[in-house]
Write an enzyme that holds these catalytic residues in place. Structure first.
Site, PDB file in Angstrom:
ATOM      1  N   LYS A 182       0.593   4.588   9.334  1.00  0.00           N
ATOM      2  CA  LYS A 182       0.557   3.182   8.946  1.00  0.00           C
ATOM      3  C   LYS A 182       1.176   2.960   7.572  1.00  0.00           C
ATOM      4  CE  LYS A 182      -3.209   0.875   9.405  1.00  0.00           C
ATOM      5  NZ  LYS A 182      -4.639   0.518   9.286  1.00  0.00           N
ATOM      6  N   TYR A 183       1.219   4.004   6.740  1.00  0.00           N
ATOM      7  CA  TYR A 183       1.666   3.833   5.353  1.00  0.00           C
ATOM      8  C   TYR A 183       2.854   4.708   4.974  1.00  0.00           C
ATOM      9  CZ  TYR A 183      -3.045   1.925   5.419  1.00  0.00           C
ATOM     10  OH  TYR A 183      -4.169   1.210   5.744  1.00  0.00           O
TER      11      TYR A 183
ATOM     12  N   GLU B 248      -6.416  -6.280  21.251  1.00  0.00           N
ATOM     13  CA  GLU B 248      -6.989  -5.182  20.475  1.00  0.00           C
ATOM     14  C   GLU B 248      -8.358  -5.660  19.975  1.00  0.00           C
ATOM     15  OE1 GLU B 248      -6.902  -2.766  16.366  1.00  0.00           O
ATOM     16  OE2 GLU B 248      -6.414  -4.877  16.572  1.00  0.00           O
TER      17      GLU B 248
ATOM     18  N   ASP C  46      -2.911  -6.629   0.605  1.00  0.00           N
ATOM     19  CA  ASP C  46      -1.525  -6.862   1.020  1.00  0.00           C
ATOM     20  C   ASP C  46      -1.417  -7.801   2.213  1.00  0.00           C
ATOM     21  OD1 ASP C  46      -2.785  -4.978   2.643  1.00  0.00           O
ATOM     22  OD2 ASP C  46      -0.927  -3.882   3.082  1.00  0.00           O
TER      23      ASP C  46
ATOM     24  N   LYS D  95       0.823  -1.201   0.000  1.00  0.00           N
ATOM     25  CA  LYS D  95       0.000   0.000   0.000  1.00  0.00           C
ATOM     26  C   LYS D  95       0.864   1.261   0.000  1.00  0.00           C
ATOM     27  CE  LYS D  95      -3.990  -2.107   0.136  1.00  0.00           C
ATOM     28  NZ  LYS D  95      -4.970  -1.894   1.198  1.00  0.00           N
TER      29      LYS D  95
ATOM     30  N   GLN E  94      -0.768 -12.629  10.766  1.00  0.00           N
ATOM     31  CA  GLN E  94      -1.233 -12.499   9.389  1.00  0.00           C
ATOM     32  C   GLN E  94       0.006 -12.306   8.529  1.00  0.00           C
ATOM     33  OE1 GLN E  94      -3.592  -9.169  10.487  1.00  0.00           O
ATOM     34  NE2 GLN E  94      -2.128  -7.667   9.713  1.00  0.00           N
TER      35      GLN E  94
ATOM     36  N   ASP F 167      -2.981  -8.062  17.720  1.00  0.00           N
ATOM     37  CA  ASP F 167      -3.775  -7.424  16.683  1.00  0.00           C
ATOM     38  C   ASP F 167      -4.975  -8.292  16.316  1.00  0.00           C
ATOM     39  OD1 ASP F 167      -3.812  -5.174  14.649  1.00  0.00           O
ATOM     40  OD2 ASP F 167      -3.849  -6.896  13.305  1.00  0.00           O
ATOM     41  N   ASN F 168      -6.157  -7.707  16.360  1.00  0.00           N
ATOM     42  CA  ASN F 168      -7.390  -8.384  15.914  1.00  0.00           C
ATOM     43  C   ASN F 168      -7.544  -9.806  16.449  1.00  0.00           C
ATOM     44  OD1 ASN F 168      -8.521  -6.277  14.363  1.00  0.00           O
ATOM     45  ND2 ASN F 168      -7.199  -6.775  12.641  1.00  0.00           N
TER      46      ASN F 168
END
Length: 656
Positions: free
Chosen positions: A524-525, A414, A350, A255, A315, A385-386
């Site tokens: 984040k990017y 989270e 991604d 990204k 992930q 995360d998640n």
């Protein structure tokens, strides 16, 4: 199963005892139970409390009758070490209390020695039973009291005086008779170190700490440049520095800025797209440095009193080594391609989510290996995360396996998800959880939500993050310094654990677009270097207020507790008042925070018992923690001008 006496509604018992309750070392844990029997005879109860790994029978702590109308009994246990503890409530008939109560009532009714003949003989026999159990030094007194009960030549008042004396009651209580003893069901409490409940977190992207080059362009930071920023974070009073993923980032479908589908040359991508030809979850991004550089970062943090929390994001990018080596760990679509992550209508090309069903044994073992790898490099805390997108039984297994080897390791969920899922993850083993605080702004909804959290404190430890890289709430998007200050005050003073994302102290507030909760130019990017020194010099930093809040939290143990949180009446919905109390020290803190960042607000504060330390006239002598002045509080009119301070904070020593 119902025993001879009834022991019911024992707490803390999470999901009926299916999961251990949770607490921390030194915490005062209330143990409660409903205990009753037929008729009018008195009973007693105690808590049998011990470490699960000890063979000793445990300490018996007497319970007191907290609510006679509801037959509710209570005691307080205080764990002095981490690990698994067990407790059990036992109950029994108390013949001496029954005798004392009956005889006292008959004496008050004017009944004489002849009417009480059987009662006097019953009391004498009871005292002889107690004498056989008592310490040798106490036996003569008990036997003397028994003899006087049988002395029919003495006046009735003299015959009962020794038996009804408080000293006799104290001796009897040391060696109680436990008739009809009924043992309750054992329950468990997992005890963590104090950071599991209370701590201040700071989220930092190491790659944004490289500053700018001569042309003004951002330079990719390293673990060394990030370590140089640690003293500033420690000086603000934080306990944990949390790093987003530090692993190699994939290039396929990388990204660009603002989540653009196509990355340009030099775009750094999202650190949550983990894995490339340089390695996966057990590797560090080469632009950040080496694993030895990471070890040095951890060591520097520890030297400053900071623990390092690492993002645990299970992930993968399409370039992760697991994609080639273990395609069975992913979901294959009908066309033969691997499914990328989706939250319709959002798509994350991604990122490949893991499939936990195809090879659970192999995948579970590998993920455990990853966690233990980072524990071996000094990571003591993981922000997960998640977690709600992975099987809960996996988390229960993984956290249990890690805790078995390293009991001090903590896990923050989270879990921005449905309440049942958020709470279920906490029951399954997560140490702390993100919460819905970010979206609670009005007085009533804050009061209701905190009341709900107090009700789940036996298994859910909240962490109030004011912002995250994913969430810029609408109430901060105007950039009002007072809005940032009041949200920090609410988070730091209401919750034992709180956190902020780097840039909060600079009032970063630009949203991607109207109605969005995403940051414009999100970190984040892309790289987001910040000039902390210049902002402070120009007075554009919230850092002094954050430092003061964390200082108060360290000075006052009451602020590191959630049990006993009380809300107080203020006749203005723009002001919220609450107090906290630490039973170990008597420390009591009363906070009044404005919810209006723009206007001066005024209201009458009413203090109600059972606020510890309150005088009979409803006042208390307190200390203004911000001005340093003494103050007397009662039905007090308070004014808060957000241009000066968003809160009034008062402290005193009170005892319940």
């Amino acid at each position: 199963m119902i025993g001879r006496l009834v022991i019911d509604d024992v707490s803390p018992a999470v999901s009926g005892g299916r999961y251990p309750a949770r607490a921390v070392v030194g915490e005062h844990i209330p143990i409660e139970a409903t205990v009753w029997r037929e008729g009018h005879d008195a009973l007693a109860a105690s808590v049998i409390w011990r470490r699960a790994d000890e063979e000793a029978p445990g300490a018996a702590l007497p319970m007191s009758l907290a609510d006679a109308g509801l037959d509710r009994w209570k005691a307080t246990v205080i764990p002095d070490g981490p690990g698994l503890w067990t407790y059990r409530v036992d109950a029994w008939s108390d013949p001496w209390a029954s005798w004392r109560r009956a005889v006292s009532a008959k004496l008050d009714d004017g009944q004489g020695a002849e009417a009480l003949a059987n009662d006097l003989e019953t009391g004498a026999r009871l005292l002889e039973r107690y004498a056989r159990r008592a310490d040798p030094g106490h036996r003569p007194r008990l036997l003397r009291a028994a003899g006087r009960l049988r002395d029919d030549r003495a006046p009735l008042a003299q015959r009962v005086s020794d038996a009804l004396h408080e000293e006799t009651a104290e001796i009897v209580a040391r060696s109680p008779l436990r008739d009809l003893l009924t043992r309750g069901v054992p329950h468990q409490i997992w005890v963590d170190r104090p950071l599991a409940l209370a701590g201040a977190w700071y989220e930092l992207f190491p790659r944004s700490t490289g500053g700018r080059n001569a042309a003004g362009n951002p330079v990719h930071g390293t673990f060394a440049t990030a370590a140089a920023d640690l003293p500033r974070i420690a000086d603000m009073g934080f306990d944990v520095v949390y790093l987003p993923p530090i692993h190699p980032i994939g290039r396929t479908h990388r990204k660009g800025p603002n989540n653009a589908l196509t990355a340009g040359v030099g775009d750094v991508g999202s650190p949550w797209a983990i894995g490339s030809e340089e390695g996966g979850h057990d590797a560090v991004h080469p632009d950040l440095g080496t694993i030895e550089d990471f070890d040095a970062f951890v060591a520097r943090a520890r030297s400053l009193g900071l623990e390092v929390a690492l993002d645990l994001a299970f992930q993968c990018s399409p370039d992760h080594p697991w994609v080639r080596e273990h395609p069975e760990w992913f979901t294959t679509r009908p066309d033969g391609t691997i499914a990328f992550a989706e939250n319709p209508p959002k798509a994350y090309q991604d990122i490949y989510p893991l499939n936990f069903d195809n090879d659970p044994a192999g995948l579970y073992a590998e993920l455990l290996r990853v966690v233990l790898f980072w524990v071996g490099h000094g990571v003591t805390v993981f922000r997960v995360d998640n977690p709600h997108t992975k099987p809960v039984d996996f988390w229960h297994w993984l956290i249990g396996q890690v805790k078995e080897r390293h009991p001090d390791v903590l896990f923050l969920a989270e879990a921005f998800t449905r309440p049942a899922v958020l709470q279920g993850l906490a029951k399954a083993g997560f140490t702390q959880s993100y919460t819905y605080f970010t979206w609670r702004t009005a007085k009533q909804e804050l009061t209701d939500y905190l009341t709900e959290l107090v009700g789940t404190v036996d298994f859910l430890h909240p962490n109030f993050f004011v912002t995250t890289p994913d969430i810029l709430p609408e109430h901060l998007q105007q950039g009002s310094p007072a809005a940032f200050a009041l949200r920090a005050a609410l988070a730091a003073l209401l919750s034992p654990a709180w956190g902020l994302y780097s840039g909060y102290e600079l009032y970063e507030h630009r949203a991607l677009h109207q109605g969005s909760e995403e940051y414009l130019d999100s970190e984040k990017y892309e790289l987001r270097p910040r000039d902390w020194a210049r902002a402070s010099a120009e007075g554009r930093s919230l850092q002094p207020w954050i430092t003061r809040l964390n200082g108060l939290r360290r000075e006052h143990p009451a602020l590191r507790r959630l049990r006993g949180l009380r809300f107080h009446t203020v006749d203005n919905d723009a002001l919220i008042a609450f107090s906290k109390h630490d039973p170990a020290t008597g420390d009591t803190v009363l906070c009044v925070v404005t919810l209006d960042p723009e206007q001066v607000e005024e209201g009458v504060l009413t203090l109600e018992p059972p606020l510890p330390g309150l005088e009979p006239d409803g006042t208390v002598s307190a200390h203004d923690a911000l001005s340093g002045e003494p103050v007397t509080l009662g039905d007090s009119t308070l004014k808060i001008d957000p241009a000066e301070s968003v809160a009034r904070i008062f402290t005193w020593n009170g005892h319940e």
